[in-house]
Design an enzyme around this catalytic site. Structure first.
Site, PDB file in Angstrom:
ATOM      1  N   ILE A   1      -6.709 -47.192 -29.048  1.00  0.00           N
ATOM      2  CA  ILE A   1      -5.252 -46.482 -28.371  1.00  0.00           C
ATOM      3  C   ILE A   1      -4.822 -47.422 -27.257  1.00  0.00           C
ATOM      4  O   ILE A   1      -5.645 -48.207 -26.637  1.00  0.00           O
ATOM      5  CB  ILE A   1      -5.669 -44.942 -27.835  1.00  0.00           C
ATOM      6  CG1 ILE A   1      -7.044 -45.386 -26.706  1.00  0.00           C
ATOM      7  CG2 ILE A   1      -6.124 -44.081 -29.190  1.00  0.00           C
ATOM      8  CD1 ILE A   1      -7.155 -43.615 -26.396  1.00  0.00           C
ATOM      9  N   ASP A   2      -3.746 -46.889 -26.985  1.00  0.00           N
ATOM     10  CA  ASP A   2      -2.954 -47.934 -26.016  1.00  0.00           C
ATOM     11  C   ASP A   2      -3.515 -47.897 -24.681  1.00  0.00           C
ATOM     12  O   ASP A   2      -3.867 -46.847 -24.422  1.00  0.00           O
ATOM     13  CB  ASP A   2      -1.357 -47.495 -26.216  1.00  0.00           C
ATOM     14  CG  ASP A   2      -0.534 -48.141 -25.199  1.00  0.00           C
ATOM     15  OD1 ASP A   2      -0.507 -49.486 -25.192  1.00  0.00           O
ATOM     16  OD2 ASP A   2       0.213 -47.180 -24.505  1.00  0.00           O
ATOM     17  N   LYS A   3      -3.162 -48.931 -24.164  1.00  0.00           N
ATOM     18  CA  LYS A   3      -3.547 -49.073 -22.668  1.00  0.00           C
ATOM     19  C   LYS A   3      -3.056 -47.822 -22.096  1.00  0.00           C
ATOM     20  O   LYS A   3      -4.018 -47.239 -21.102  1.00  0.00           O
ATOM     21  CB  LYS A   3      -2.720 -50.396 -22.071  1.00  0.00           C
ATOM     22  CG  LYS A   3      -2.939 -50.529 -20.417  1.00  0.00           C
ATOM     23  CD  LYS A   3      -2.156 -51.524 -20.020  1.00  0.00           C
ATOM     24  CE  LYS A   3      -2.120 -51.461 -18.576  1.00  0.00           C
ATOM     25  NZ  LYS A   3      -1.472 -52.634 -18.012  1.00  0.00           N
TER      26      LYS A   3
ATOM     27  N   GLN B   1       3.651 -43.086 -20.535  1.00  0.00           N
ATOM     28  CA  GLN B   1       4.056 -42.382 -21.659  1.00  0.00           C
ATOM     29  C   GLN B   1       3.169 -41.195 -21.699  1.00  0.00           C
ATOM     30  O   GLN B   1       2.009 -41.345 -21.402  1.00  0.00           O
ATOM     31  CB  GLN B   1       4.023 -42.843 -23.223  1.00  0.00           C
ATOM     32  CG  GLN B   1       2.499 -43.293 -23.551  1.00  0.00           C
ATOM     33  CD  GLN B   1       2.395 -44.912 -23.436  1.00  0.00           C
ATOM     34  OE1 GLN B   1       3.003 -45.627 -22.369  1.00  0.00           O
ATOM     35  NE2 GLN B   1       1.108 -45.437 -23.832  1.00  0.00           N
TER      36      GLN B   1
END
Length: 353
Positions: free
Chosen positions: A162-164, A309
């Site tokens: 999963i993204d940073k 985000q």
């Protein structure tokens, strides 16, 4: 001969994927006409570089090897013109992973798997711009001096990423057999994955589905774009439902049917609902609302509270590699997202304009 090998996708950028299931290699091998009968595991060791017999046997046990379209045991004798397809998870990174004492929130652990609730800002693995300070560095420190059920030093095997700047649940295998078993579930899209997101705008319906190929933008390689089917990229499907409406923004749940790079972020942008505070996809601008200075200040305060985000991997479910039981985990919203959602709820309830 190997006539087609599908490898990993393009190397991720430091801001890599929301969810990326392609942590595997798919090999397609066509047996030569003059091939003598030979055990499948021995044959594949000769034709796929760097793979051990143990790994091939584990892949066969996990139904990751097909011969002529049928699952096959490792003692099968290959025949001329057999078509063999093999799914193998990504091997451990060649880059040396140095142990670093980084806090981890461990939700569950046994001899085969580790479930982590990843904090925002933590990169999953070393890459361009992030060679240290990653989750794998943290796991190398956590595993120091520990041995797996095979008696060997523990190593972290990634099952997905999963993204940073995305928070939430991440699944790690603690041995090669477990990784292979779990990779098959990601490949078959049987892993249960649900995300919570705060997005700009309101929706006409209470639920919906976004379908569209996702591939790297032809103008900016750091950004993913949605393309007509078959034109570019890979097939991607995101289901969503409304949790709560706040007028100018909406709290939603997303269910991933596929797991492409930046899938939720790209799909929501595509339908006109970028994730709140998502700098990469334009969600860090005031996209809905009034022109009142007080409103602008309110939104900017929310951006300050949530400088990433608004995306959280909330639910993760899978079949356990050893027990074959269904495992289900839920992670509460992190404080930054919860705070902003609470503020929007209050704003919507008291809005007069």
């Amino acid at each position: 001969m190997i006539d087609d090998t599908t490898l990993l996708p393009d190397a991720p950028t430091p801001e890599s994927s929301d969810e990326q299931e392609e942590l595997y290699e798919r090999h397609r091998v066509v047996v030569d006409k003059g091939q003598e009968l030979l055990r499948l595991d021995k044959y594949l060791m000769m034709h796929i570089s760097g793979v051990s017999r143990t790994k091939i046997q584990a892949a066969a046990k996990a139904d990751c090897i097909l011969v002529n379209g049928h699952t096959t045991k490792s003692n099968y004798r290959v025949k001329p013109k057999d078509i063999i397809t093999v799914l193998l998870p990504e091997p451990p990174h060649e880059t040396e992973i140095l142990p670093e004492e980084i806090p981890l929130s461990i939700v569950y652990e046994d001899d085969d798997v580790l479930v982590i609730d990843k904090q925002p800002g933590l990169v999953v693995h070393p890459g361009v711009g992030n060679y240290t300070g990653t989750l794998l560095n943290a796991l190398a420190f956590y595993f120091q001096g520990k041995k797996g059920k095979d008696g060997q030093p523990l190593t972290a095997y990634l099952c997905h990423r999963i993204d940073k700047n995305t928070s939430g649940l991440l699944l790690i295998a603690k041995n090669e057999e477990a990784q292979i078993f779990l990779a098959k579930q990601f490949f078959d899209h049987t892993i249960e994955r649900k995300y919570n997101a705060l997005v700009w705008g309101d929706f006409t319906e209470d639920s919906g589905t976004v379908t569209g190929h996702i591939g790297r933008s032809l103008r900016d390689r750091k950004v993913m774009a949605v393309y007509p089917d078959g034109e570019h990229g890979k097939h991607a499907v995101t289901h969503y439902r409304i949790i709560e409406r706040f007028g100018y923004v909406t709290w939603i749940e997303c269910v991933l049917e596929t797991g492409r790079t930046h899938q939720i972020r790209a799909h929501m942008k595509h339908i006109g609902h970028p994730l709140f505070s998502d700098e990469t996809y334009g969600g860090d601008q005031i996209l809905k609302g009034t022109t009142f200075t007080r409103y602008k200040q309110f939104v900017n305060n929310c951006f300050d509270l949530l400088p990433r985000q608004a995306l959280h991997a909330m639910i993760l479910g899978f079949e356990h590699p050893s027990t074959k039981q269904h495992m289900h985990f839920e992670s509460p919203l992190p404080a930054d997202m919860q705070s902003v959602i609470d503020r929007w709820r209050s704003y919507a309830a008291n809005r007069t304009e």
